[in-house]
Design an enzyme around this catalytic site. Sequence first.
Site, mmCIF file in Angstrom:
data_model
loop_
_atom_site.group_PDB
_atom_site.id
_atom_site.type_symbol
_atom_site.label_atom_id
_atom_site.label_comp_id
_atom_site.label_asym_id
_atom_site.label_seq_id
_atom_site.Cartn_x
_atom_site.Cartn_y
_atom_site.Cartn_z
ATOM 1 N N TRP A 252 0.822 -1.214 0.000
ATOM 2 C CA TRP A 252 0.000 0.000 0.000
ATOM 3 C C TRP A 252 0.856 1.263 0.000
ATOM 4 O O TRP A 252 1.858 1.357 0.694
ATOM 5 C CB TRP A 252 -0.893 0.004 1.236
ATOM 6 N N ASP B 136 -0.179 9.092 0.773
ATOM 7 C CA ASP B 136 0.295 10.474 0.643
ATOM 8 C C ASP B 136 1.774 10.597 0.298
ATOM 9 O O ASP B 136 2.621 9.908 0.890
ATOM 10 C CB ASP B 136 0.096 11.227 1.967
ATOM 11 N N TRP C 103 2.734 9.488 10.293
ATOM 12 C CA TRP C 103 1.870 10.037 9.242
ATOM 13 C C TRP C 103 2.584 11.179 8.516
ATOM 14 O O TRP C 103 3.764 11.436 8.725
ATOM 15 C CB TRP C 103 0.543 10.451 9.844
#
Length: 458
Positions: free
Chosen positions: A33, A36, A96
């Site tokens: 996967w 961003d 993140w």
Amino acid sequence: MSNPNSTTSESLLAAAPEQPYRTAFHFQPPQNWMNDPNGPMCYNGVYHFFYQHNPFGPLFNKRMHWAHSVSPDLINWTHLDSAFTPTDPFDINGCWSGSATILPGNKLVMLYTGIDSENRQVQNLAVLKDLSDPYLKEWVKHAGNPVIDLPEEINPDDFRDPTTTWLAEDGKWRLLVGSQKDKTGIAFLYHSDDFVNWTQSDSPLLTVPGTGVWECPDFFPVWIDSTKGVDTSVVNPSNGVKHVLKVGLQDHFKDYYMIGTYSPEKEHFVPEEELTLSTLRLDYGMYYASKSFYDSVKNRRIIMAWVHESDSEADAIAKGWSGLQSFPRSLWLDENQKQLLQWPIEEIEMLHENEVSFRDKKLEGGSLHEIQGITASQADVTISFKLANLEEAEELDPSLVDPQLICTENDASKKGKFGPFGLLALASNDLTEQTAIFFRVFRKNGRYVVVMCSDQSR
């Protein structure tokens, strides 16, 4: 470029017969996967691209890693080991999105969102371990992380994605973090003398009610009279720049942007048009969480974005991967200073082979012309149409202001005075399966409006 402990050559994967749907033009990781883009930059002549990655499978997982690839030209990529992994209390539940900043003296720092042990979104700092390493393989997380904690009265899930920083005339660094409160989108503004101690400004850079959480904000200057790029720290309007604030609206999964004036003294951004769902978008296709950077080598601003696919989870598992990045684009302000213009970077020409062309072909209404000689499943197309009697174009419904709605209500099956005309791509021999990429021309308030559409219904 040598191969610094990399895994697999991207060109080999792209050509593998068991992977017919992998792209050759667009960036993809070897497997699993991706979403961003994070911290893209050109450092000491090498392009670096970091991205959100689940190294354990082709489906989304909250405990994201920062994967890392390098390139001499933004076309040919070498995949390295992960740059950041969720290992510390301040990011144990996920590393993140974030951004890179090159400091004076060529020092390099990263700011990124960590999901901490209490599942709160906080902002963390990391520095490069060895400045002499051209591949930037090892990073050291700041022992005092987080450097920016969750503000009071903000939901722990709604505070993320620090921007590239800029240096103001007062000698302090600034950055934005996206957020929301009671469905009001917020770009929190912070400043620091040393990159470690950050202070929240008295008021956010901008808030807009009803827009929900703002993800992956981007804030950068553009010249008002040039197609060249601008360093992020050129902030004063007297220097001949306007500013662009881009935000991803999570509730709609789309990137919107506003052009306006940034006042460093007042710590305020005034957009020329309010943010609404009919505000300008960077792209009307699958394009989200975009991130730009200033390429000082070629004096341009480059932008990339996550292209999220519509495959099912079963398809993603069968393929072994999910997600790709848009092809890198140069970005600048158009002549009327009302919108951004984008174009694939010049390096795309490195991928051009086996040109097929024709010109001066008269196309009758309703006719089809097959372009012979194209055997590749991926092509870069340059096409020009010349039309006559445009004054006969139909009036555009004044209630239609969103190009996507115009395309939806006027799909490829609906005949107009000028349109649809364009391409049928990925077409079967009997044309029962096809993707129409087409144009329509309308009149509106005494001027012509051209809409480019894609009809994927067949």
